[in-house]
Write an enzyme that holds these catalytic residues in place. Sequence first.
Site, PDB file in Angstrom:
ATOM      1  N   ARG A 157      -9.447   4.576   9.671  1.00  0.00           N
ATOM      2  CA  ARG A 157     -10.054   3.940   8.494  1.00  0.00           C
ATOM      3  C   ARG A 157     -11.429   3.351   8.829  1.00  0.00           C
ATOM      4  O   ARG A 157     -11.801   2.293   8.315  1.00  0.00           O
ATOM      5  CB  ARG A 157      -9.161   2.834   7.927  1.00  0.00           C
ATOM      6  CG  ARG A 157      -7.856   3.300   7.356  1.00  0.00           C
ATOM      7  CD  ARG A 157      -8.063   4.157   6.126  1.00  0.00           C
ATOM      8  NE  ARG A 157      -6.817   4.385   5.437  1.00  0.00           N
ATOM      9  CZ  ARG A 157      -5.929   5.328   5.768  1.00  0.00           C
ATOM     10  NH1 ARG A 157      -6.186   6.163   6.754  1.00  0.00           N
ATOM     11  NH2 ARG A 157      -4.812   5.448   5.091  1.00  0.00           N
ATOM     12  N   SER A 231      -3.328   0.766   0.224  1.00  0.00           N
ATOM     13  CA  SER A 231      -2.913  -0.083   1.357  1.00  0.00           C
ATOM     14  C   SER A 231      -3.868  -1.259   1.459  1.00  0.00           C
ATOM     15  O   SER A 231      -5.072  -1.062   1.598  1.00  0.00           O
ATOM     16  CB  SER A 231      -2.993   0.684   2.671  1.00  0.00           C
ATOM     17  OG  SER A 231      -2.146   1.788   2.645  1.00  0.00           O
ATOM     18  N   GLU A 326      -7.441  -3.843   5.088  1.00  0.00           N
ATOM     19  CA  GLU A 326      -8.148  -2.572   4.935  1.00  0.00           C
ATOM     20  C   GLU A 326      -9.095  -2.687   3.733  1.00  0.00           C
ATOM     21  O   GLU A 326     -10.195  -2.150   3.741  1.00  0.00           O
ATOM     22  CB  GLU A 326      -7.139  -1.433   4.705  1.00  0.00           C
ATOM     23  CG  GLU A 326      -7.835  -0.087   4.647  1.00  0.00           C
ATOM     24  CD  GLU A 326      -6.980   1.037   4.086  1.00  0.00           C
ATOM     25  OE1 GLU A 326      -5.865   1.248   4.576  1.00  0.00           O
ATOM     26  OE2 GLU A 326      -7.451   1.708   3.165  1.00  0.00           O
TER      27      GLU A 326
HETATM   28  N1  EPU Z   1       7.805   0.949   5.744  1.00  0.00           N
HETATM   29  C1  EPU Z   1       8.745  -0.038   5.577  1.00  0.00           C
HETATM   30  N2  EPU Z   1       8.613  -0.865   4.503  1.00  0.00           N
HETATM   31  C2  EPU Z   1       7.620  -0.732   3.603  1.00  0.00           C
HETATM   32  C3  EPU Z   1       6.644   0.280   3.804  1.00  0.00           C
HETATM   33  C4  EPU Z   1       6.752   1.111   4.878  1.00  0.00           C
HETATM   34  O1  EPU Z   1       9.668  -0.187   6.348  1.00  0.00           O
HETATM   35  O2  EPU Z   1       7.583  -1.494   2.656  1.00  0.00           O
HETATM   36  C5  EPU Z   1       7.964   1.890   6.845  1.00  0.00           C
HETATM   37  C6  EPU Z   1       8.353   3.269   6.303  1.00  0.00           C
HETATM   38  O3  EPU Z   1       9.729   3.383   6.166  1.00  0.00           O
HETATM   39  C7  EPU Z   1       7.793   4.207   7.330  1.00  0.00           C
HETATM   40  C8  EPU Z   1       6.595   3.453   7.903  1.00  0.00           C
HETATM   41  O4  EPU Z   1       6.734   2.097   7.499  1.00  0.00           O
HETATM   42  O5  EPU Z   1       8.714   4.433   8.345  1.00  0.00           O
HETATM   43  C9  EPU Z   1       5.269   4.005   7.430  1.00  0.00           C
HETATM   44  O6  EPU Z   1       5.219   3.993   6.001  1.00  0.00           O
HETATM   45  P1  EPU Z   1       4.402   5.107   5.181  1.00  0.00           P
HETATM   46  O7  EPU Z   1       4.798   6.441   5.650  1.00  0.00           O
HETATM   47  O8  EPU Z   1       4.525   4.795   3.747  1.00  0.00           O
HETATM   48  O9  EPU Z   1       2.907   4.955   5.668  1.00  0.00           O
HETATM   49  P2  EPU Z   1       2.019   3.672   5.938  1.00  0.00           P
HETATM   50  O10 EPU Z   1       1.699   3.650   7.378  1.00  0.00           O
HETATM   51  O11 EPU Z   1       2.660   2.465   5.378  1.00  0.00           O
HETATM   52  C10 EPU Z   1      -0.228   4.977   5.642  1.00  0.00           C
HETATM   53  C11 EPU Z   1      -1.556   4.808   4.957  1.00  0.00           C
HETATM   54  C12 EPU Z   1      -1.454   5.204   3.481  1.00  0.00           C
HETATM   55  C13 EPU Z   1      -0.977   6.651   3.403  1.00  0.00           C
HETATM   56  C14 EPU Z   1       0.377   6.745   4.120  1.00  0.00           C
HETATM   57  C15 EPU Z   1       0.901   8.155   4.171  1.00  0.00           C
HETATM   58  C16 EPU Z   1      -2.625   2.980   6.127  1.00  0.00           C
HETATM   59  C17 EPU Z   1      -3.119   1.587   6.057  1.00  0.00           C
HETATM   60  N3  EPU Z   1      -1.988   3.426   5.053  1.00  0.00           N
HETATM   61  O12 EPU Z   1       0.691   4.026   5.094  1.00  0.00           O
HETATM   62  O13 EPU Z   1      -2.776   5.159   2.962  1.00  0.00           O
HETATM   63  O14 EPU Z   1      -0.842   7.068   2.066  1.00  0.00           O
HETATM   64  O15 EPU Z   1       0.224   6.303   5.496  1.00  0.00           O
HETATM   65  O16 EPU Z   1       0.207   8.898   5.125  1.00  0.00           O
HETATM   66  O17 EPU Z   1      -2.831   3.652   7.141  1.00  0.00           O
HETATM   67  C18 EPU Z   1      -4.313   3.807   1.758  1.00  0.00           C
HETATM   68  O18 EPU Z   1      -4.973   3.747   2.793  1.00  0.00           O
HETATM   69  O19 EPU Z   1      -4.692   3.233   0.694  1.00  0.00           O
HETATM   70  C19 EPU Z   1      -3.049   4.508   1.773  1.00  0.00           C
HETATM   71  C20 EPU Z   1      -2.257   4.500   0.724  1.00  0.00           C
END
Ligand code: EPU
Length: 330
Positions: A157, A231, A326
Amino acid sequence: MIYNTFGIPATADRFIELHTLDDLRQLLDSKLLQQHPFFVIGGGSNVVFTRHFPGTIIHPANRGIALVDGPSADGSLLVEAAAGEEWDAFVRHCIAQGWHGAENLVAIPGTVGASPVQNVGAYGLEAKDIIHTVRAFNISNGEERIFTNGECRFGYRSSIFKTDLKDQYIVWSVTFRLYKSFQPCLQYQALTSALQRQGIENPTPQQLADTIASVRWSKLPRPEETGSAGSFFKNPVVSRQHYDQLIARYPDMVAYPVPEGYKLAAGWLIEHAGWKGRNMGRCGVYDKQALVLVNRGGCSGAEVLALADAVTSDVQRLFGVTLEKEAIII
Ligand code: EPU
């Protein structure tokens, strides 16, 4: 018109939309940007306004998507898109043209111009994986510069446009390296499971994009329904030692090894600090993805910040981890 996806009404001294290169040159010649603060806004999908902005908001609104080179012998091609193009429309246009490689980034709110600045990413792909060059203009002397992918110094990012050259360039167009042949990027677990559930083994580009969009909207609020900045926090990186201590106490904590140690899922930390689905004032933590703060109706930037601070301090107290925003706070 509200130029931010959080839906927070905000004002500035000036708002300038740039449609043509002449508009941009005129603005740079005027030296306005040297005299007053300014902020470049694309789709406003990553900002939270907390006050009147005492300066100029610049909105690149140039248009155009064109094949500028190829396909070459290896099937690669270069596609240039104007900064003002909507990101999702750009990705869908590429799919329709048979230009492949951007599918995983479908449905991300925002504009093409913002994509290199913060190296948007989702579902196993980041903008840096497909960006070839970035055409930008120097704010102090008006000179045009083409940044190669390496010169953009992409990080998680992040890029040179957010770090060493922050506020020094306006991105005008981005050229992507895409391919005639379709090689789906299927590393992301939730994506492969969603394809399996539909009985799809070899997705077409459209099936891949549709599945990604459905995975996305099953966890994230649709900007047209609920205000948010996607995010709100980054996923924090901790040392191996810190990770070892945490995983001993929280064996189901979600983390991924990275060169510097471990990247923790901030959503998991926030959920386990008890914040998922909770409200404070007129904003809240989204009930399907705790990394996202949402507008529950008429919230102000100050309320978003108060909620973010409360979440950050609970995560710090419980896990000893500092969450970094972010979203950009204005
Ligand atoms: N998780 C939880 N609780 C929650 C949310 C997530 O336990 O409330 C766990 C999920 O179960 C999973 C892990 O955390 O095992 C990761 O969650 P997720 O796959 O949803 O991805 P993220 O790391 O939370 C990132 C990006 C998103 C992008 C997703 C999918 C960042 C800051 N965010 O989220 O990007 O859509 O991966 O690739 O890196 C954005 O930047 O605006 C955005 C939406």
